[in-house]
Write an enzyme that holds these catalytic residues in place. Structure first.
Site, PDB file in Angstrom:
ATOM      1  N   HIS A 101       0.824  -1.223   0.000  1.00 20.95           N
ATOM      2  CA  HIS A 101       0.000   0.000   0.000  1.00 20.95           C
ATOM      3  C   HIS A 101       0.853   1.266   0.000  1.00 20.95           C
ATOM      4  O   HIS A 101       1.942   1.309   0.570  1.00 20.95           O
ATOM      5  CB  HIS A 101      -1.034  -0.007   1.129  1.00 20.95           C
ATOM      6  CG  HIS A 101      -0.514  -0.060   2.536  1.00 20.95           C
ATOM      7  ND1 HIS A 101      -0.196   1.068   3.247  1.00 20.95           N
ATOM      8  CD2 HIS A 101      -0.292  -1.097   3.368  1.00 20.95           C
ATOM      9  CE1 HIS A 101       0.193   0.717   4.470  1.00 20.95           C
ATOM     10  NE2 HIS A 101       0.156  -0.595   4.568  1.00 20.95           N
ATOM     11  N   ASP A 103      -0.034   4.379   1.121  1.00 20.56           N
ATOM     12  CA  ASP A 103      -0.177   5.356   2.209  1.00 20.56           C
ATOM     13  C   ASP A 103       0.563   4.909   3.458  1.00 20.56           C
ATOM     14  O   ASP A 103       0.902   3.738   3.624  1.00 20.56           O
ATOM     15  CB  ASP A 103      -1.654   5.592   2.540  1.00 20.56           C
ATOM     16  CG  ASP A 103      -2.359   4.354   3.080  1.00 20.56           C
ATOM     17  OD1 ASP A 103      -2.092   3.249   2.570  1.00 20.56           O
ATOM     18  OD2 ASP A 103      -3.172   4.487   4.012  1.00 20.56           O
ATOM     19  N   ASP A 157       5.968   0.733   7.002  1.00 24.08           N
ATOM     20  CA  ASP A 157       4.605   0.261   6.739  1.00 24.08           C
ATOM     21  C   ASP A 157       3.952   1.260   5.796  1.00 24.08           C
ATOM     22  O   ASP A 157       3.444   2.270   6.245  1.00 24.08           O
ATOM     23  CB  ASP A 157       3.857   0.159   8.070  1.00 24.08           C
ATOM     24  CG  ASP A 157       2.408  -0.219   7.898  1.00 24.08           C
ATOM     25  OD1 ASP A 157       2.019  -0.619   6.794  1.00 24.08           O
ATOM     26  OD2 ASP A 157       1.653  -0.087   8.883  1.00 24.08           O
ATOM     27  N   GLU A 191      -4.824   2.093   2.573  1.00 20.32           N
ATOM     28  CA  GLU A 191      -5.015   0.871   3.366  1.00 20.32           C
ATOM     29  C   GLU A 191      -5.297   1.237   4.815  1.00 20.32           C
ATOM     30  O   GLU A 191      -6.118   0.628   5.480  1.00 20.32           O
ATOM     31  CB  GLU A 191      -3.767  -0.005   3.271  1.00 20.32           C
ATOM     32  CG  GLU A 191      -3.936  -1.406   3.857  1.00 20.32           C
ATOM     33  CD  GLU A 191      -3.482  -1.533   5.304  1.00 20.32           C
ATOM     34  OE1 GLU A 191      -3.689  -2.609   5.877  1.00 20.32           O
ATOM     35  OE2 GLU A 191      -2.941  -0.574   5.872  1.00 20.32           O
ATOM     36  N   GLU A 192      -4.597   2.283   5.296  1.00 22.74           N
ATOM     37  CA  GLU A 192      -4.682   2.620   6.721  1.00 22.74           C
ATOM     38  C   GLU A 192      -6.036   3.196   7.107  1.00 22.74           C
ATOM     39  O   GLU A 192      -6.467   3.054   8.240  1.00 22.74           O
ATOM     40  CB  GLU A 192      -3.564   3.614   7.095  1.00 22.74           C
ATOM     41  CG  GLU A 192      -2.157   3.121   6.799  1.00 22.74           C
ATOM     42  CD  GLU A 192      -1.706   1.970   7.691  1.00 22.74           C
ATOM     43  OE1 GLU A 192      -2.508   1.500   8.530  1.00 22.74           O
ATOM     44  OE2 GLU A 192      -0.556   1.530   7.538  1.00 22.74           O
ATOM     45  N   ASP A 214       3.307  -6.643   3.691  1.00 23.17           N
ATOM     46  CA  ASP A 214       2.818  -5.627   4.633  1.00 23.17           C
ATOM     47  C   ASP A 214       2.935  -6.131   6.070  1.00 23.17           C
ATOM     48  O   ASP A 214       2.189  -5.702   6.943  1.00 23.17           O
ATOM     49  CB  ASP A 214       1.350  -5.293   4.277  1.00 23.17           C
ATOM     50  CG  ASP A 214       0.844  -4.049   4.973  1.00 23.17           C
ATOM     51  OD1 ASP A 214       1.678  -3.246   5.425  1.00 23.17           O
ATOM     52  OD2 ASP A 214      -0.383  -3.889   5.077  1.00 23.17           O
ATOM     53  N   HIS A 396       3.432   2.505  12.957  1.00 25.83           N
ATOM     54  CA  HIS A 396       2.545   3.592  13.408  1.00 25.83           C
ATOM     55  C   HIS A 396       3.106   4.279  14.650  1.00 25.83           C
ATOM     56  O   HIS A 396       2.351   4.642  15.547  1.00 25.83           O
ATOM     57  CB  HIS A 396       1.122   3.083  13.714  1.00 25.83           C
ATOM     58  CG  HIS A 396       0.445   2.452  12.544  1.00 25.83           C
ATOM     59  ND1 HIS A 396      -0.923   2.258  12.485  1.00 25.83           N
ATOM     60  CD2 HIS A 396       0.926   1.969  11.375  1.00 25.83           C
ATOM     61  CE1 HIS A 396      -1.232   1.674  11.338  1.00 25.83           C
ATOM     62  NE2 HIS A 396      -0.134   1.483  10.656  1.00 25.83           N
TER      63      HIS A 396
HETATM   64 ZN    ZN Z   1       0.514  -1.743   6.317  1.00 26.28          ZN
END
Ligand code: ZN
Length: 430
Positions: A101, A103, A157, A191-192, A214, A396
């Site tokens: 992904h 983002d 990520d 995705e997030e 991922d 994150h």
């Molecule tokens: Zn991810």
């Protein structure tokens, strides 16, 4: 390397190539990490941020330079295709997709990411700006790690996943002796925020099996996630001035409070881990006349979900009995299902992964995901999609970091998977 029935057996990459691949991965990762692609849950359109377009266009230019065709759709889905290079006469196997992904999480600042590369890491805690401290795992000592400066996330990520896929593609097109079936490289927005996959251009995707890159620490493979339900509970009471309420008032806010305390504390997110599911009260609001709650229910087994949904119904009846005249309605809707059922319907995929991992020198560890993944949504579309590690840790967060050697292993596994199509050949031959 030997070729049998068009299939490459054994390791595909020698030491010199591996050193070049490691450098290429680092160069790509650092370049992608500097692009601000935080997604924005507050925006309705897909993608939710302009930076995702910037990264998608950069990747498209990179594919063009490699001689790989790609297509960028209206909602910022980039699909690149590498045709099969199998010799004539060998049946063309199924199309295999690799997916990452574009983002990064909007929970932590993601603008002006300044990646810092630490070679030969000495194992001591790394103190960044604002007192952010990274305590890398023992398996990182003597290796290369990448982190940000403490003011932003790193974005491994999922830019580590993107770097692995693009580097694997560049390697494959440079080596026509490595035979593979048709490949699709798919890069998805948002995705997030969960906004991405509803716009997924299913009709354009030819892959009948996909691998998302991922995941986290080296060797982790995810083929299982929660079954998930969202539950709206509505409480209807009967309002009247409190001074004249005796025997008349049915307080919906109080009904909701009673309902919430019936949720077993031993089955809450804070009391569970591993393979145990939970109920979680997400939101509660209301007044005398009406109240509502949002509850999520999670379990790896459908039977675990069914048991909890039945329990919510019985709690509702119990609250109605305790508040005569009040009414409680439980409305449960599925959010996503455990992808394991779809993956296990194709057992040859797990064999393919295990054989590729063996050839790539990767020790796999199966890890259940206590959440949903893009793989779960693709499984619902009929595409079994295991999730492969990327080497990123502390996702994150400002202390996010990446172990380059794990990313290299993910890239080796990607190359090996791309070149492994024996199962598909068998299937076509039968
Ligand atoms: Zn991810």
């Amino acid at each position: 390397m030997n070729l049998k029935n068009g299939e490459c057996r054994g390791p595909l990459i020698d030491c010199t190539e591996e050193a070049a691949l490691k450098y290429a991965l680092l160069e790509r990762f650092v370049r992608y990490a500097k692009i601000w692609t935080s997604s924005d849950p507050g925006r309705a359109e897909t993608p939710t941020s302009a930076g995702q377009w910037e990264l998608a266009r950069l990747l498209q230019a990179e594919f063009a330079a490699l001689g790989i065709d790609s297509e960028l759709s209206g909602h910022c889905y980039l699909i690149a295709r590498i045709p099969s290079n199998l010799p004539p006469g060998i049946p063309v196997p199924e199309t295999t997709g690799f997916l990452a992904h574009l983002d990064t999480s909007g929970d932590v600042p993601g603008k002006d990411v300044k990646p810092v590369v630490v070679d030969n890491y000495d194992g001591r805690p790394i103190v960044l700006r604002d007192g952010v401290t990274i305590e890398p795992a023992a398996d990182a000592v003597g290796k290369t790690i990448v982190h940000a400066d403490g003011t932003t996330l790193l974005g491994a990520d999922d830019k580590a996943g993107i770097a692995a896929i693009v580097s694997a593609a560049a390697f494959l097109v440079s080596r026509d002796d490595i035979k593979h079936g048709p490949l699709e490289l798919i890069f998805t927005p948002d995705e997030e925020t969960g906004r991405g996959l509803p716009e997924f251009p299913r009709e354009k995707v030819k892959s009948t099996v996909c691998f998302t890159l991922d995941g986290g620490a080296g060797g982790e493979l995810e083929i299982e996630c929660f079954n998930a339900y969202g539950v709206d509970v509505t409480f209807t009471g009967s309002a009247i001035h409190p001074g004249a309420a005796r025997g008349i008032l049915v307080n919906a806010a109080l009904m909701a409070a009673h309902f919430a305390v019936m949720l077993p504390r031993t089955e809450s997110p804070e009391a569970t881990d591993g393979r145990y599911g939970f109920y979680c009260l997400m939101d509660s609001s209301g007044s005398h006349e009406s109240a509502r709650q949002k509850i999520i229910v999670r379990d790896f087994l459908r039977s675990g979900i069914e048991r909890r949904l039945a329990a919510l119904e019985s709690f509702a009846r119990a609250v109605e009995a305790a508040f005569p005249g009040g009414r409680v309605v439980v409305d449960a809707k599925p959010s996503y299902y455990n992808m394991k059922e779809v993956i296990e319907s194709r057992p040859e995929i797990l064999t393919r992964i295990e054989e590729a991992a063996g050839a790539a020198g990767v020790d796999l560890r199966f890890k259940p995901v206590r959440g949903g993944t893009d793989g779960a949504r693709l499984a619902e579309m009929g595409i079994p999609t295991p999730n492969i590690f990327t080497g990123g840790r502390n996702f994150h967060s400002r202390s996010e970091w990446l172990l380059l050697e794990d990313l290299l292993a993910a890239c080796r596994l990607t190359i090996q998977l791309a070149a492994s199509h024996r199962q598909a050949l068998k299937k076509d031959a039968s």
